[in-house]
Design a protein around this motif. Structure first.
Motif, PDB file in Angstrom:
ATOM      1  N   THR A  66      12.518  37.049  32.048  1.00 40.43           N
ATOM      2  CA  THR A  66      12.962  38.351  32.547  1.00 40.43           C
ATOM      3  C   THR A  66      12.665  38.417  34.034  1.00 40.43           C
ATOM      4  N   ASN A  67      13.352  39.326  34.701  1.00 40.53           N
ATOM      5  CA  ASN A  67      13.168  39.474  36.134  1.00 40.53           C
ATOM      6  C   ASN A  67      13.421  40.917  36.510  1.00 40.53           C
ATOM      7  N   THR A  68      12.607  41.478  37.392  1.00 40.99           N
ATOM      8  CA  THR A  68      12.838  42.823  37.908  1.00 40.99           C
ATOM      9  C   THR A  68      13.155  42.730  39.393  1.00 40.99           C
ATOM     10  N   TYR A  69      14.052  43.562  39.858  1.00 40.31           N
ATOM     11  CA  TYR A  69      14.457  43.536  41.258  1.00 40.31           C
ATOM     12  C   TYR A  69      15.129  44.848  41.618  1.00 40.31           C
ATOM     13  N   THR A  70      15.318  45.056  42.908  1.00 41.37           N
ATOM     14  CA  THR A  70      15.979  46.249  43.423  1.00 41.37           C
ATOM     15  C   THR A  70      17.143  45.833  44.305  1.00 41.37           C
ATOM     16  N   SER A  85      16.985  50.031  40.813  1.00 43.85           N
ATOM     17  CA  SER A  85      16.022  49.033  40.346  1.00 43.85           C
ATOM     18  C   SER A  85      16.415  48.594  38.937  1.00 43.85           C
ATOM     19  N   TYR A  86      16.292  47.299  38.682  1.00 41.80           N
ATOM     20  CA  TYR A  86      16.795  46.718  37.442  1.00 41.80           C
ATOM     21  C   TYR A  86      15.769  45.793  36.806  1.00 41.80           C
ATOM     22  N   LYS A  87      15.941  45.636  35.503  1.00 43.98           N
ATOM     23  CA  LYS A  87      15.287  44.559  34.771  1.00 43.98           C
ATOM     24  C   LYS A  87      16.382  43.708  34.154  1.00 43.98           C
ATOM     25  N   ARG A 127      21.276  43.146  32.109  1.00 44.66           N
ATOM     26  CA  ARG A 127      20.420  43.949  32.970  1.00 44.66           C
ATOM     27  C   ARG A 127      20.638  45.431  32.726  1.00 44.66           C
ATOM     28  N   THR A 148      15.905  50.568  35.580  1.00 41.16           N
ATOM     29  CA  THR A 148      14.573  50.944  35.113  1.00 41.16           C
ATOM     30  C   THR A 148      14.167  52.295  35.705  1.00 41.16           C
TER      31      THR A 148
END
Length: 316
Positions: free
Chosen positions: A42-46, A51-53, A313, A316
């Motif tokens: 998994t990865n979280t980013y903006t 903002s997403y997972k 995705r 979040t």
């Protein structure tokens, strides 16, 4: 003077419409963000939209949703295998499908990640949420003088030794808004003139026809689902066609694989071929859905297709 009414019941009615505080209804609260598990990573980013997972599946598994909501997802099927034998065609890229703002329920969704095709074999399909990306088409071969196979993107045709030219394989739903890729390029000219394998189609471009040089694999498509800003990843490039003799125009060239994991076609450096650079078609890159490259020589194999990927995705 003001308006006076003797009807006391009128005091219960508003004849002029609501205004001020009583005209404002409170905005509904935003829905809760999706909650889910699953994936190989998994990865979280903006990015500029929020903002997403992201859940990344490089092999088959399950996406387990505990809080329902909307998701975006990318499906890439397995790339097709390159054609074997003399100047084989490149394999077509796996089908490339993007969906945005798709509702998911609080349940478990199977995720099937398609494997790349073996030599002269179509790639496997990738499936999520009742949507299927179709495996890439196989590359054609010589001496059968076979055309490329159909799939998400079509495979390139093998070179031919007379008779009718070979064709590139067809792409799913091409042309049109639901196309999953592009066609492959046909095989080259008859024996005695330059002849090469055609390139496999990619998700954003068709493979080119083999001729004075080997057919090039069509380029794939970038997306930003995986890492977010500044790191787009390109998927679903077509495999390059097999090369030719060094004493013919373009003879030392092999068909370049398309951007997005397409494998290069094979070639050789001498005639007779006692020394090879890479006579075998090169494989498509893992988890890109790239097509395998076509082979150069009669007893050589085409490259295998690259396995696909699924990326899901949500905000979040």
């Amino acid at each position: 003077m003001g308006i006076k009414s003797n009807n006391k019941a009128e005091s219960y009615f508003n004849f002029f419409g609501a205004s001020g505080i009583d005209a404002v209804s409170p905005a509904p609260p935003p829905p809760p963000p999706v909650e889910a598990t699953g994936g190989n990573s998994t990865n979280t980013y903006t990015d500029p939209t929020g903002s997403y997972k992201a859940h990344i599946f490089t092999s088959s598994g399950a996406f387990n949703v505990t809080v329902a909501g909307d998701v975006d997802y990318l499906l890439v099927a397995g790339g097709g295998g390159g054609g074997p034998g003399y100047q084989g065609g490149g394999g077509g890229a796996g089908g490339f499908v993007e969906k945005t703002t798709q509702p998911v329920s609080a349940t478990t969704y199977p995720v099937v990640v398609g494997d790349g095709g073996a030599v002269e074999t179509v790639g496997d399909d990738t499936v999520f949420n009742s949507v299927t990306a179709l495996g890439g088409g196989k590359g054609g071969k010589h001496p059968d003088s076979s055309s490329g196979g159909g799939g998400g993107s079509g495979g390139g045709g093998g070179h031919y030794s007379g008779g009718s030219p070979t064709n590139g394989g067809a792409a799913t739903n091409y042309p049109g808004p639901t196309a999953q890729g592009n066609p492959g390029g046909g095989g080259g000219s008859p024996y005695g003139t330059p002849y090469r394998g055609g390139g496999g189609g990619g998700s954003s471009a068709s493979g080119t026809v083999g001729g004075s040089g080997s057919g090039m694999g069509g380029d794939g498509s970038p997306n930003v689902y995986r890492y977010g800003l500044g790191t787009p990843v390109t998927y679903a490039g077509g495999g390059g066609g097999g090369g030719g003799y060094p004493n013919t125009p373009g003879g030392l060239t092999d068909g370049a694989g398309g951007a997005g994991g397409g494998g290069h076609g094979g070639n050789h450096s001498t005639n007779p071929p006692s020394t090879y650079t890479h006579p075998y078609g090169q494989p498509g890159t893992d988890n890109t859905g790239g097509g395998g490259g076509g082979a150069m020589w009669d007893d050589q194999a085409g490259g295998t297709g690259g396995p696909g990927i699924v990326i899901i995705r949500y905000k979040t």
